[in-house]
Design a protein around this motif. Structure first.
Motif, PDB file in Angstrom:
ATOM      1  N   ARG A 240       0.858  -1.193   0.000  1.00  0.00           N
ATOM      2  CA  ARG A 240       0.000   0.000   0.000  1.00  0.00           C
ATOM      3  C   ARG A 240       0.890   1.237   0.000  1.00  0.00           C
ATOM      4  O   ARG A 240       1.763   1.388   0.859  1.00  0.00           O
ATOM      5  CB  ARG A 240      -0.902   0.014   1.238  1.00  0.00           C
ATOM      6  CG  ARG A 240      -1.817  -1.186   1.344  1.00  0.00           C
ATOM      7  CD  ARG A 240      -2.692  -1.088   2.572  1.00  0.00           C
ATOM      8  NE  ARG A 240      -1.932  -0.913   3.790  1.00  0.00           N
ATOM      9  CZ  ARG A 240      -2.094  -1.667   4.881  1.00  0.00           C
ATOM     10  NH1 ARG A 240      -2.984  -2.625   4.898  1.00  0.00           N
ATOM     11  NH2 ARG A 240      -1.377  -1.432   5.957  1.00  0.00           N
ATOM     12  N   PHE A 241       0.639   2.153  -0.949  1.00  0.00           N
ATOM     13  CA  PHE A 241       1.480   3.326  -1.093  1.00  0.00           C
ATOM     14  C   PHE A 241       0.627   4.571  -1.271  1.00  0.00           C
ATOM     15  O   PHE A 241      -0.489   4.519  -1.795  1.00  0.00           O
ATOM     16  CB  PHE A 241       2.434   3.159  -2.281  1.00  0.00           C
ATOM     17  CG  PHE A 241       3.434   2.056  -2.093  1.00  0.00           C
ATOM     18  CD1 PHE A 241       4.648   2.309  -1.486  1.00  0.00           C
ATOM     19  CD2 PHE A 241       3.137   0.767  -2.494  1.00  0.00           C
ATOM     20  CE1 PHE A 241       5.576   1.291  -1.294  1.00  0.00           C
ATOM     21  CE2 PHE A 241       4.053  -0.262  -2.303  1.00  0.00           C
ATOM     22  CZ  PHE A 241       5.272   0.005  -1.699  1.00  0.00           C
ATOM     23  N   TYR A 243      -0.384   7.873  -3.035  1.00  0.00           N
ATOM     24  CA  TYR A 243      -0.333   8.517  -4.342  1.00  0.00           C
ATOM     25  C   TYR A 243      -1.071   9.851  -4.253  1.00  0.00           C
ATOM     26  O   TYR A 243      -1.975  10.023  -3.447  1.00  0.00           O
ATOM     27  CB  TYR A 243      -1.023   7.652  -5.400  1.00  0.00           C
ATOM     28  CG  TYR A 243      -0.210   6.512  -5.966  1.00  0.00           C
ATOM     29  CD1 TYR A 243       0.591   5.715  -5.155  1.00  0.00           C
ATOM     30  CD2 TYR A 243      -0.270   6.201  -7.319  1.00  0.00           C
ATOM     31  CE1 TYR A 243       1.310   4.655  -5.675  1.00  0.00           C
ATOM     32  CE2 TYR A 243       0.446   5.143  -7.857  1.00  0.00           C
ATOM     33  CZ  TYR A 243       1.231   4.369  -7.033  1.00  0.00           C
ATOM     34  OH  TYR A 243       1.943   3.330  -7.554  1.00  0.00           O
ATOM     35  N   ASP A 254       3.560   8.809  -7.477  1.00  0.00           N
ATOM     36  CA  ASP A 254       3.783   7.758  -6.486  1.00  0.00           C
ATOM     37  C   ASP A 254       4.934   8.220  -5.604  1.00  0.00           C
ATOM     38  O   ASP A 254       6.069   8.359  -6.077  1.00  0.00           O
ATOM     39  CB  ASP A 254       4.130   6.449  -7.193  1.00  0.00           C
ATOM     40  CG  ASP A 254       4.542   5.342  -6.227  1.00  0.00           C
ATOM     41  OD1 ASP A 254       4.436   5.540  -4.999  1.00  0.00           O
ATOM     42  OD2 ASP A 254       4.974   4.282  -6.712  1.00  0.00           O
ATOM     43  N   CYS A 256       6.229   6.592  -3.247  1.00  0.00           N
ATOM     44  CA  CYS A 256       7.008   5.438  -2.759  1.00  0.00           C
ATOM     45  C   CYS A 256       6.986   5.383  -1.235  1.00  0.00           C
ATOM     46  O   CYS A 256       7.980   5.013  -0.601  1.00  0.00           O
ATOM     47  CB  CYS A 256       8.443   5.484  -3.262  1.00  0.00           C
ATOM     48  SG  CYS A 256       8.566   5.498  -5.073  1.00  0.00           S
ATOM     49  N   ALA A 257       5.852   5.789  -0.665  1.00  0.00           N
ATOM     50  CA  ALA A 257       5.721   5.861   0.793  1.00  0.00           C
ATOM     51  C   ALA A 257       4.738   4.797   1.271  1.00  0.00           C
ATOM     52  O   ALA A 257       3.533   4.926   1.044  1.00  0.00           O
ATOM     53  CB  ALA A 257       5.229   7.245   1.212  1.00  0.00           C
ATOM     54  N   PRO A 258       5.226   3.733   1.911  1.00  0.00           N
ATOM     55  CA  PRO A 258       4.304   2.732   2.462  1.00  0.00           C
ATOM     56  C   PRO A 258       3.406   3.374   3.519  1.00  0.00           C
ATOM     57  O   PRO A 258       3.847   4.220   4.297  1.00  0.00           O
ATOM     58  CB  PRO A 258       5.246   1.696   3.094  1.00  0.00           C
ATOM     59  CG  PRO A 258       6.585   1.953   2.503  1.00  0.00           C
ATOM     60  CD  PRO A 258       6.628   3.403   2.174  1.00  0.00           C
ATOM     61  N   THR A 259       2.154   2.966   3.540  1.00  0.00           N
ATOM     62  CA  THR A 259       1.215   3.584   4.475  1.00  0.00           C
ATOM     63  C   THR A 259       0.154   2.583   4.892  1.00  0.00           C
ATOM     64  O   THR A 259       0.019   1.507   4.294  1.00  0.00           O
ATOM     65  CB  THR A 259       0.557   4.824   3.843  1.00  0.00           C
ATOM     66  OG1 THR A 259      -0.304   5.455   4.790  1.00  0.00           O
ATOM     67  CG2 THR A 259      -0.260   4.443   2.617  1.00  0.00           C
TER      68      THR A 259
END
Length: 318
Positions: A240-241, A243, A254, A256-259
């Motif tokens: 899960r990232f 956007y 994107d 590129c940050a997991p959340t």
């Protein structure tokens, strides 16, 4: 931004939807079932407190900066009834809770998807089930006239909740583009006007497949839409990232940050606070104006922080 530490409460709604920030980032509402009160924290430091009823379930949404919509439990303790949506609208101005029961044809809610109303309570977007085609649909309905203004295949599952702009001029939601040659197309973002005019905002399904778009949120200035992109729809707890869509340019970034599923816009629309989705979980603040991020609350120092909203309160006096 406001956060609270809670432990030992596994249910999402218990953790999240008892505390929420108003559309213009000024008021914080807290539904405290432990002492049967609802509290409103104001920018000037004032705290308003009112008694609640045992039939109140959780805060579903703000309508205006002084009104909250609260789910109503039925006699059997169920918050979700087919064909009907029962709720209260509580006003901090009058200190009264007005009861509503609205008929919604083929209403098909669950614990993480429910009807979402415009600020004036004249339009509703809700998950429906088309029993002829056995498909989930998203419906925009005129409550006053009792007519559907727009409907389309949609995914009514986990956190696919639509988001109205604070002025009620548009609602952003996740739906499937209609294509008679295909049974399933990956979802896209759509913006719908109160009259039912739809604009497709993203075209990711031209290049990708098997993904999900969940929890879209307008920025306060109405230019951006942030959302959680799930790379594999069969593996919801990973990949899960965060956007962000720029509606002026059509560019999707994107970061590129997991959340997790949880994030909030800053009042000036240039920052997003989100839960990191890492172990230990931290609170990250992303500056979309310069594409930089920093840790606001380190999960190693303060275990288990949960994000509940961003408030525009003046700094405390020293």
């Amino acid at each position: 931004f406001a956060f609270i530490l809670r432990k030992g409460i596994p249910d999402f709604l218990e953790k999240r939807q008892l505390m929420t920030v108003s559309p213009y980032n000024e008021n914080l509402a807290w539904l405290d079932h432990s002492i049967h009160v609802i509290k409103f924290y104001k920018p000037d430091g004032q705290i308003l407190q009112f008694p609640t009823s045992e039939t109140w379930s959780f805060i579903r949404q703000w309508l205006l900066d002084d009104k909250v919509l609260i789910g109503r439990l039925s006699d059997n303790g169920n918050s979700y009834l087919p064909e009907r949506d029962d709720f209260y609208v509580f006003s901090t101005t009058t200190a009264l809770a007005e009861s509503f029961s609205i008929t919604l044809p083929n209403f098909f809610p669950d614990k993480t998807s429910f009807a979402v109303y415009d600020p004036a309570l004249t339009r509703v977007v809700y998950p429906a089930r088309n029993f002829e085609t056995s498909r989930d649909e998203i419906v925009l309905r005129d409550i006053q006239e009792g007519v559907d203004l727009w409907r389309q295949w949609g995914w009514s599952g986990l956190f696919a909740t639509p988001d109205w702009r604070a002025d009620g001029s548009q609602v952003v939601l996740t739906a499937q583009p209609l294509d008679s040659t295909k049974d399933y197309i990956s979802p896209e973002l759509f913006s719908i006007s109160p009259s039912g005019h739809a604009t497709q905002l993203t075209h990711l399904s031209k290049y990708l497949a098997g993904y999900l778009i969940v929890n879209p949120k307008w920025s306060p200035d109405g230019r951006f839409v942030a959302f959680v992109f799930v790379k594999d729809s069969t593996r919801l707890n990973e990949g899960r990232f965060l956007y962000v869509l720029d509606t002026k340019t059509g560019i999707v970034t994107d970061y590129c940050a997991p959340t997790t599923w949880v994030f909030y816009w800053s009042p000036n629309s240039d920052h997003i606070a989100f839960e990191s989705g890492t172990n230990p979980q931290s609170i990250i603040v992303l500056d979309i104006s310069n594409n930089q991020a920093q840790i606001a609350i380190d999960g190693n120092a303060i275990p288990g922080p949960l994000l509940h909203g961003w408030v525009s309160w003046p700094p405390p006096e020293k």
